[in-house]
Scaffold this active site. Structure first.
Site, PDB file in Angstrom:
ATOM      1  N   ASP A   1       0.850  -1.193   0.000  1.00 27.51           N
ATOM      2  CA  ASP A   1       0.000   0.000   0.000  1.00 27.51           C
ATOM      3  C   ASP A   1       0.884   1.242   0.000  1.00 27.51           C
ATOM      4  O   ASP A   1       2.105   1.155  -0.154  1.00 27.51           O
ATOM      5  CB  ASP A   1      -0.978  -0.029   1.186  1.00 27.51           C
ATOM      6  N   PHE A   2       0.297   2.400   0.196  1.00 33.92           N
ATOM      7  CA  PHE A   2       1.042   3.660   0.130  1.00 33.92           C
ATOM      8  C   PHE A   2       2.167   3.750   1.157  1.00 33.92           C
ATOM      9  O   PHE A   2       3.117   4.504   0.975  1.00 33.92           O
ATOM     10  CB  PHE A   2       0.084   4.849   0.293  1.00 33.92           C
TER      11      PHE A   2
END
Length: 147
Positions: free
Chosen positions: A18-19
């Site tokens: 994810d980010f």
């Protein structure tokens, strides 16, 4: 004697994260699915060709899953997906799975899969039951977690 688990190495790629750079939680489920598929392959089970005695297609489906997310994996980590037969019933299996980074346990899971055909649960055909029974069932955390 307890059977050694099936071990599948997996490299973590950018697309798995994810980010924040850690593996997105749903991707662990994909890794474990691959581990279960490869475990069955080692038993001589070709899921694409799985049929009952009359030739009706059969498939394994996840019926229940308990997952404990303990620690995150990150991009470029090399992890191992371990899969071990926990219990067998007439139409279902419980598989114990872990994802490890070296000796560090990241994820534990108890996964109950059912054999289905024609929209309902089906007992294991004798040949499939024999392949599965040939594996030594381990004492299973899944037997407690999934009751």
């Amino acid at each position: 004697m307890t059977e050694a688990p099936h071990r599948l190495p997996v490299r973590i790629y950018y697309e798995d994260t994810d980010f924040s750079g850690v593996v997105y939680h749903a991707n662990y489920l994909r890794f474990m699915e691959r581990g279960r598929t490869e475990f069955l392959r080692t038993l001589g089970v070709d899921q694409a060709q799985l049929t009952d005695e009359s030739g009706q297609p059969l498939a394994f489906v996840v019926r229940q899953m308990t997952v404990d997310f303990l620690r995150p994996a990150r991009m470029d980590d090399q992890v191992i997906v371990e899969t071990l037969l926990g219990a067998q019933a007439g139409a279902s299996l419980v598989l114990d799975q872990r994802i490890l980074r070296a000796d560090e346990i990241l994820i534990t899971a108890a996964v109950k899969v059912a054999l289905v055909g024609g929209g309902r649960a089906r007992r294991f055909p004798p040949a499939l039951a024999a392949k599965i029974s040939a594996r030594t069932a381990s004492p299973s955390m899944a037997e407690i977690a999934l009751k």
